[in-house]
Structures are given as structure tokens and as C-alpha cells.
Design a protein around this motif. Structure first.
Motif, short mmCIF file in Angstrom:
data_model
loop_
_atom_site.label_atom_id
_atom_site.label_comp_id
_atom_site.label_asym_id
_atom_site.label_seq_id
_atom_site.Cartn_x
_atom_site.Cartn_y
_atom_site.Cartn_z
N ALA A 14 10.75 -38.87 -8.46
CA ALA A 14 11.72 -37.87 -8.04
C ALA A 14 11.07 -36.92 -7.04
N LYS A 87 16.43 -38.29 -6.19
CA LYS A 87 16.70 -37.86 -7.56
C LYS A 87 16.90 -39.10 -8.44
N SER A 119 11.86 -40.03 -13.12
CA SER A 119 11.83 -38.57 -13.31
C SER A 119 10.47 -38.08 -13.74
#
Length: 119
Positions: A14, A87, A119
Motif C-alpha cells: 500500500a 490501496k 496492507s
């Protein structure tokens, strides 16, 4: 007939960046509007953006505006998707598509390339 081959997908953290490429053949590339779409697991295919024949005009989905940039090099028959500030929700198979008719629909599609954002 138009053949489209995407490349450049992969795994990225991310906040990172990736650039996808789509090489086209079989038709005068400079006369073709090009687009990018994506499909996440269990979801409908989603429009990402498109670019005009000359490359002067681009249009993006709100979800990617300001982070993604579409460009093209008509001398190389290639369209690009530069993706920044990625993202986890950008994780999807990304497809390029060609619009060869005046109906406004994209009628040729590549095989897709996987983009996974961790993430």
C-alpha cells in the motif's frame, strides 16, 4: 480485429506504485480510443479510465482520480496505466480495452493482469 496484451501487474505494498502496459496490434492504434477496467474478486467489472485517440483527453473514475494516470504512445501502439498511492482496494485484475466503433462501447479486451496491493 484488435489484439491487446497487458503486462506490468504484480504485488505491491500500500502506498506504492505500478505501471501497467497494454500493447495493441491489428488495427491503426492511433484511431482507437483506449480504456482501462478492473475486476476485483466477487465484484462487477469497473471502469477505471479512458484516453482519446491523440492522448490529449483523459477521463477517470472518481475512485482513482488523482492517483492513476493513463497515457499512450501511438508510435509504440501502447497504452499505459500509471498507478500511484495504491490501496488494498485497488487489488483486481486490470484489463485494457479498445473502442473501435462509434457506439461508445469497448469491443476488444485483453486477457488481464493481476494487481495485488498488500496492507
Amino acid at each position: 480485429q484488435v489484439q491487446l496484451v497487458e503486462s506490468g501487474g504484480g504485488l505491491v505494498q500500500a502506498g506504492g506504485s505500478l505501471r501497467l502496459s497494454c500493447a495493441a496490434s491489428g488495427r491503426t492504434f492511433s484511431s482507437t480510443i483506449m480504456g482501462w477496467f478492473r475486476q476485483a474478486p466477487g465484484k462487477e467489472r469497473e471502469f477505471v479510465g479512458r484516453i482519446s485517440r491523440s492522448g490529449a483527453i483523459t477521463y477517470y473514475a472518481e475512485s482513482v482520480k488523482g492517483r492513476f494516470t493513463i497515457s499512450r504512445d501511438n508510435s509504440k501502439n501502447t497504452v499505459y496505466l500509471q498507478m500511484n498511492s495504491l490501496k488494498p482496494e485497488d487489488t483486481a485484475v486490470y484489463y485494457c480495452a479498445a473502442q473501435t466503433t462509434l457506439t461508445g462501447t469497448f469491443d476488444y479486451w485483453g486477457q488481464g493482469t493481476q494487481v495485488t496491493v498488500s496492507s
